[in-house]
Design a protein around this motif. Sequence first.
Motif, PDB file in Angstrom:
ATOM      1  N   ILE A  74      40.640  38.610  45.334  1.00  0.00           N
ATOM      2  CA  ILE A  74      41.483  39.660  46.508  1.00  0.00           C
ATOM      3  C   ILE A  74      41.271  38.951  47.615  1.00  0.00           C
ATOM      4  O   ILE A  74      40.961  39.168  47.706  1.00  0.00           O
ATOM      5  CB  ILE A  74      41.203  41.165  46.204  1.00  0.00           C
ATOM      6  CG1 ILE A  74      40.693  41.742  45.043  1.00  0.00           C
ATOM      7  CG2 ILE A  74      42.763  41.635  46.782  1.00  0.00           C
ATOM      8  CD1 ILE A  74      40.279  43.011  44.681  1.00  0.00           C
ATOM      9  N   GLU A  75      42.877  38.348  47.693  1.00  0.00           N
ATOM     10  CA  GLU A  75      43.272  38.008  48.714  1.00  0.00           C
ATOM     11  C   GLU A  75      44.851  39.120  49.281  1.00  0.00           C
ATOM     12  O   GLU A  75      45.600  38.777  48.522  1.00  0.00           O
ATOM     13  CB  GLU A  75      43.756  37.351  49.600  1.00  0.00           C
ATOM     14  CG  GLU A  75      42.074  36.037  49.007  1.00  0.00           C
ATOM     15  CD  GLU A  75      42.130  34.412  49.148  1.00  0.00           C
ATOM     16  OE1 GLU A  75      43.098  33.753  48.655  1.00  0.00           O
ATOM     17  OE2 GLU A  75      41.140  33.357  49.658  1.00  0.00           O
ATOM     18  N   ALA A  76      44.895  39.090  50.467  1.00  0.00           N
ATOM     19  CA  ALA A  76      46.267  40.268  51.279  1.00  0.00           C
ATOM     20  C   ALA A  76      47.743  38.336  50.886  1.00  0.00           C
ATOM     21  O   ALA A  76      48.400  39.669  50.457  1.00  0.00           O
ATOM     22  CB  ALA A  76      45.865  40.469  52.506  1.00  0.00           C
ATOM     23  N   GLU A  77      47.080  37.922  50.654  1.00  0.00           N
ATOM     24  CA  GLU A  77      48.514  36.738  50.850  1.00  0.00           C
ATOM     25  C   GLU A  77      48.884  36.476  49.388  1.00  0.00           C
ATOM     26  O   GLU A  77      49.510  36.331  49.419  1.00  0.00           O
ATOM     27  CB  GLU A  77      48.159  35.566  51.517  1.00  0.00           C
ATOM     28  CG  GLU A  77      46.801  34.782  50.489  1.00  0.00           C
ATOM     29  CD  GLU A  77      46.570  33.222  52.004  1.00  0.00           C
ATOM     30  OE1 GLU A  77      46.450  32.121  50.556  1.00  0.00           O
ATOM     31  OE2 GLU A  77      46.802  33.351  52.798  1.00  0.00           O
ATOM     32  N   ASN A  78      48.030  36.779  48.873  1.00  0.00           N
ATOM     33  CA  ASN A  78      48.972  37.231  46.851  1.00  0.00           C
ATOM     34  C   ASN A  78      49.164  38.489  46.062  1.00  0.00           C
ATOM     35  O   ASN A  78      48.864  38.913  45.102  1.00  0.00           O
ATOM     36  CB  ASN A  78      47.584  36.510  46.059  1.00  0.00           C
ATOM     37  CG  ASN A  78      47.172  35.100  46.965  1.00  0.00           C
ATOM     38  OD1 ASN A  78      48.319  34.388  46.726  1.00  0.00           O
ATOM     39  ND2 ASN A  78      45.790  34.788  46.848  1.00  0.00           N
ATOM     40  N   LEU A  79      49.255  39.251  47.485  1.00  0.00           N
ATOM     41  CA  LEU A  79      49.862  40.741  47.149  1.00  0.00           C
ATOM     42  C   LEU A  79      50.825  40.523  46.500  1.00  0.00           C
ATOM     43  O   LEU A  79      52.111  39.995  46.755  1.00  0.00           O
ATOM     44  CB  LEU A  79      50.001  41.379  47.982  1.00  0.00           C
ATOM     45  CG  LEU A  79      50.642  43.054  47.913  1.00  0.00           C
ATOM     46  CD1 LEU A  79      49.330  43.854  46.440  1.00  0.00           C
ATOM     47  CD2 LEU A  79      50.579  43.770  48.838  1.00  0.00           C
ATOM     48  N   VAL A  80      51.198  40.783  45.296  1.00  0.00           N
ATOM     49  CA  VAL A  80      52.905  40.974  44.979  1.00  0.00           C
ATOM     50  C   VAL A  80      53.805  42.608  44.857  1.00  0.00           C
ATOM     51  O   VAL A  80      53.374  43.233  43.405  1.00  0.00           O
ATOM     52  CB  VAL A  80      53.277  40.647  43.204  1.00  0.00           C
ATOM     53  CG1 VAL A  80      53.954  40.163  42.934  1.00  0.00           C
ATOM     54  CG2 VAL A  80      51.684  39.132  43.158  1.00  0.00           C
ATOM     55  N   PRO A  81      53.946  42.933  45.952  1.00  0.00           N
ATOM     56  CA  PRO A  81      54.427  44.499  46.365  1.00  0.00           C
ATOM     57  C   PRO A  81      55.543  44.856  45.070  1.00  0.00           C
ATOM     58  O   PRO A  81      55.295  45.807  45.330  1.00  0.00           O
ATOM     59  CB  PRO A  81      55.057  44.045  46.550  1.00  0.00           C
ATOM     60  CG  PRO A  81      54.658  43.258  48.100  1.00  0.00           C
ATOM     61  CD  PRO A  81      54.588  41.798  46.477  1.00  0.00           C
ATOM     62  N   LYS A  82      55.903  44.301  44.442  1.00  0.00           N
ATOM     63  CA  LYS A  82      57.044  44.543  43.324  1.00  0.00           C
ATOM     64  C   LYS A  82      56.281  45.029  42.079  1.00  0.00           C
ATOM     65  O   LYS A  82      57.387  46.211  41.713  1.00  0.00           O
ATOM     66  CB  LYS A  82      58.155  43.707  42.641  1.00  0.00           C
ATOM     67  CG  LYS A  82      58.502  42.463  41.895  1.00  0.00           C
ATOM     68  CD  LYS A  82      58.995  41.458  41.826  1.00  0.00           C
ATOM     69  CE  LYS A  82      58.736  40.409  40.498  1.00  0.00           C
ATOM     70  NZ  LYS A  82      59.832  39.663  40.437  1.00  0.00           N
ATOM     71  N   PHE A  83      55.158  44.647  41.796  1.00  0.00           N
ATOM     72  CA  PHE A  83      54.212  45.476  41.288  1.00  0.00           C
ATOM     73  C   PHE A  83      53.814  46.452  41.482  1.00  0.00           C
ATOM     74  O   PHE A  83      53.235  47.133  39.995  1.00  0.00           O
ATOM     75  CB  PHE A  83      53.547  44.619  40.324  1.00  0.00           C
ATOM     76  CG  PHE A  83      54.560  43.227  39.287  1.00  0.00           C
ATOM     77  CD1 PHE A  83      55.409  43.570  38.354  1.00  0.00           C
ATOM     78  CD2 PHE A  83      54.711  41.798  39.838  1.00  0.00           C
ATOM     79  CE1 PHE A  83      55.735  42.619  37.786  1.00  0.00           C
ATOM     80  CE2 PHE A  83      56.053  41.341  39.147  1.00  0.00           C
ATOM     81  CZ  PHE A  83      56.098  41.416  37.836  1.00  0.00           C
ATOM     82  N   GLY A  84      53.271  46.499  42.153  1.00  0.00           N
ATOM     83  CA  GLY A  84      52.050  48.160  43.147  1.00  0.00           C
ATOM     84  C   GLY A  84      51.763  47.165  44.715  1.00  0.00           C
ATOM     85  O   GLY A  84      51.478  46.071  44.620  1.00  0.00           O
ATOM     86  N   GLY A  85      51.361  48.426  45.101  1.00  0.00           N
ATOM     87  CA  GLY A  85      50.661  48.289  46.094  1.00  0.00           C
ATOM     88  C   GLY A  85      49.226  47.152  46.224  1.00  0.00           C
ATOM     89  O   GLY A  85      48.369  47.045  47.230  1.00  0.00           O
ATOM     90  N   ASN A  86      48.295  47.599  45.146  1.00  0.00           N
ATOM     91  CA  ASN A  86      47.021  46.726  43.979  1.00  0.00           C
ATOM     92  C   ASN A  86      46.998  45.306  43.585  1.00  0.00           C
ATOM     93  O   ASN A  86      46.425  45.347  42.499  1.00  0.00           O
ATOM     94  CB  ASN A  86      45.919  48.002  44.173  1.00  0.00           C
ATOM     95  CG  ASN A  86      46.501  48.670  42.969  1.00  0.00           C
ATOM     96  OD1 ASN A  86      47.882  48.319  42.560  1.00  0.00           O
ATOM     97  ND2 ASN A  86      45.469  49.057  41.777  1.00  0.00           N
ATOM     98  N   VAL A  87      48.554  45.304  43.471  1.00  0.00           N
ATOM     99  CA  VAL A  87      48.228  44.039  41.974  1.00  0.00           C
ATOM    100  C   VAL A  87      48.325  42.342  42.966  1.00  0.00           C
ATOM    101  O   VAL A  87      49.829  42.554  43.612  1.00  0.00           O
ATOM    102  CB  VAL A  87      49.722  44.002  40.862  1.00  0.00           C
ATOM    103  CG1 VAL A  87      50.144  43.092  40.408  1.00  0.00           C
ATOM    104  CG2 VAL A  87      49.823  45.766  41.072  1.00  0.00           C
TER     105      VAL A  87
END
Length: 470
Positions: free
Chosen positions: A391-404
């Motif tokens: 899990i790396e912050a730069e790979n967060l996909v916000p439109k799918f949720g805050g932990n995706v």
Amino acid sequence: MAHCRVCKSMSSRVKLALCVAYQRIRENDRLAASMAAPKKVTANGLSGYSPSIAVGKGMKVRQSRKMLPYKNMWKSKMMTNLLVTVFVIIAILISVYFIVASRTDTFTGRWVAWKSSGVDDYLLFPFAAIKRPPSTFTFDNSNEDFPNRDITYEYNGKTRTANLEALLEQTNTTAFIVIKGDTILYENYFNGYQRDSIVTSFSIAKSITSLLIGMAIDDGYIQSLHEPVTQYIPELSQIDPEYQNITLQHLLSMKSGIAFKDTDIPWHDKSKAYYHPYLREVVTHLPLAEPPGKTFVYNAFNPIILGIVLENATGQSVAEYFEARFWMRLGAEYDASWSLDSNEDKMAKMESGFNARAIDFAKIGRLVLHRGKWDGEQMISAEWIENSTKIEAENLVPKFGGNVYYQNGWWIISPTARDKYTVFGWGHLGQYLFIFPDDDMVILRFGKEIGQVDSWRRIAQEIVGVVANK
């Protein structure tokens, strides 16, 4: 009958229909015109034009009254002409439809004939066969009955409860498997499917593509994910010099910057990536929308480009490399296949086209669960699996949720009070390969459609909890 000008280039049946209709229209026009013209009449009915004349013994008849039947007849003929014209247009459109639909060796023909993508599309595309190995791996089977209990789930945001097997049947699920460690706790098939039925990956193929890239790095065919894509496809530099800044990492993480219109409109990119019979030509002539590394865009062209990278790096087709390097070592129980764009181009459909049995998909999950190790052999480096599932912050996909998150072709859920740490491949119409590393579990769901369920991941997670509390 002589053919009219509009018919000269048409096929014989359409030509004949058009010709007859055209001649009929001309005859109707001439007849209507002759009826509408004022008549030469005199007192004896032979000559002279007059709007109002005496006939016989002084009887006066107005022209408007005399012309009324002709006007009505003219309108009737015009309506006939209009209906014939509409009929001809419809006949032409139907003929064009069937002509186009018969050409499934073209992009437009496929889009028209095959319509929306479905789980049986592997029957439509040509394919490269993947042979099973001489020796196979089989999971243990639990002697205990799996708790076939009611499952709580959500649909349209509303909580519902249903018996697990009833839910699987109702949602057009085709295969559902629950594995803990090396033991099958539950395996069942629905809606006409059996254990040896073929299921298709759809976008789970992107996760498999990632594993192949990792293996090619282990084998020395690819040096690093930080290499530019032009190292393996140099002609891309001629499309845009900025391609030299796109790395393999950008392609795997969906941050390439390559333009992509994600709609089902036929001339947009999503349809081209799926139906086009010459994918090499398509993906080596794509414009860039922005510099690489900036924005996550779920782009089906990226894994296809990676497929060309694999071919050029290994000197083998994707199917050949996959069979020798992956399938033979995995202990698969059945043959598999990669769908191809066409028999001429022979480009593997890296974005959606891996086809196998559900039980062998489960072995891919087991490989990831065991950090790349298979029965004592390190099939793919543990480092690659760790980098692909962290899990790396730069790979967060916000439109799918805050932990995706999305990393190297895999979707990742970071743990929260509600969610378990989950790594998964996710395909169109509800194809899922869930891996729960902290619980040593793999759960698969394949289906003809996603069904009336908001989240299959939450259902899988509930099952993990049920198993843990047995």
